[in-house]
Design an enzyme around this catalytic site. Structure first.
Site, PDB file in Angstrom:
ATOM      1  CE  LYS A  43      -3.071   2.954   2.692  1.00  0.00           C
ATOM      2  NZ  LYS A  43      -3.402   3.126   4.193  1.00  0.00           N
TER       3      LYS A  43
ATOM      4  CB  ALA B 151      -8.250   7.625   4.114  1.00  0.00           C
TER       5      ALA B 151
ATOM      6  CB  THR C 125      -8.589   6.149  12.530  1.00  0.00           C
ATOM      7  OG1 THR C 125      -7.508   6.220  12.180  1.00  0.00           O
ATOM      8  CG2 THR C 125      -8.976   7.001  13.877  1.00  0.00           C
TER       9      THR C 125
END
Length: 258
Positions: A100, A187, A210
């Site tokens: 990645k 993201a 996250t």
């Protein structure tokens, strides 16, 4: 759907379209439980944050590599040269030839430096890596990365760790219309509805860290994300009804017996 709807890139197949990360968890055991709950098969690890010599406890001790495929990432790199060296390091220590690819251009926003990203992509593809570049939601750059040999393109939904969801679905749709490789939103996903929206647009997968790791209950959120990705994908395949300004009766009056 789960048995036949396969995410494929570079000749590799994955039944799950959810890709998860390894950072920001309260502890490694929570990470492992969240991975199990997510149903993911592809797990990204930041090469610079991993104890590669394995002399001390490492997050790699909590990832079953017989069950999960590792996706090393070049997080923390700000130049093509740094990212290339990091990818080579990951391959040399046996992590994977998948990468990645991240080349960050701004420390505050964590937006990618697309000029350096494209440079690194070209080099790593020639060196035999399977490159999945993290980029912004720019259809022109996505096409350039694909032409450079990227196995997939990974446009951001929103800045890394922001939890803002897919802020520009129209750019994502344009990328989807032109891409011949998988498009994976990377993201910005903060909750299950964000993941579902990305999949309903027609994206081939969603990568997040996250949104799960930073939740009050990472394990429960991982399970929620699993279901959201499945639901969003199924809704996309089913084909939603057109949007209309005015109501349409679900039980038409024509043909009714008086």
């Amino acid at each position: 759907m789960e048995k036949t709807d396969i995410l494929t890139f570079a000749g590799r197949e994955f039944r799950s379209r959810l890709i998860v990360g390894t950072g920001k968890y309260p502890d490694y055991r929570s990470m492992r439980r969240a991975h199990d709950a997510s149903g993911a098969e592809l797990v990204t690890v930041a090469v610079r944050r991993v104890n590669l010599d394995r002399t001390q406890e490492s997050l790699l001790d909590y990832i079953d590599t017989k069950r999960y495929t590792l996706l090393p990432n070049t997080a923390g790199c700000y130049t093509a040269e740094e990212a290339i060296k990091t990818a080579f390091l990951a391959r040399e220590v046996g992590l994977s030839d998948l990468v990645k690819l991240e080349v960050i251009g701004d420390q505050r926003t964590l937006f990618p430096d697309n000029e350096e990203l494209l440079k690194a992509t070209r080099v790593l593809v020639k060196e035999g890596f399977v490159v999945l570049p993290y980029t912004n939601d720019d259809p022109v750059m996505a096409k350039k990365l694909e032409d450079a040999g990227a196995a997939a393109v990974m446009p951001l939904g929103a800045p890394i760790g922001s939890g803002l969801g897919v802020r520009n679905p129209y750019n994502i749709k344009i990328i989807l219309e032109t891409a011949r490789v998988p498009v994976i939103v990377d993201a910005g996903v903060g909750t299950a509805s964000d993941a579902a929206i990305a999949m309903e647009l027609g994206c081939d997968g969603v990568l997040m860290n996250t949104g799960i790791a930073g939740a009050k209950d990472p394990v429960a959120m991982a399970e929620a994300m699993r279901h959201a990705v499945l639901a969003g994908r199924l809704a996309y395949l089913a084909g939603r009804i057109p949007r209309k300004l005015y109501g349409t009766a679900s039980s038409p009056l024509e043909g009714m017996i008086e």
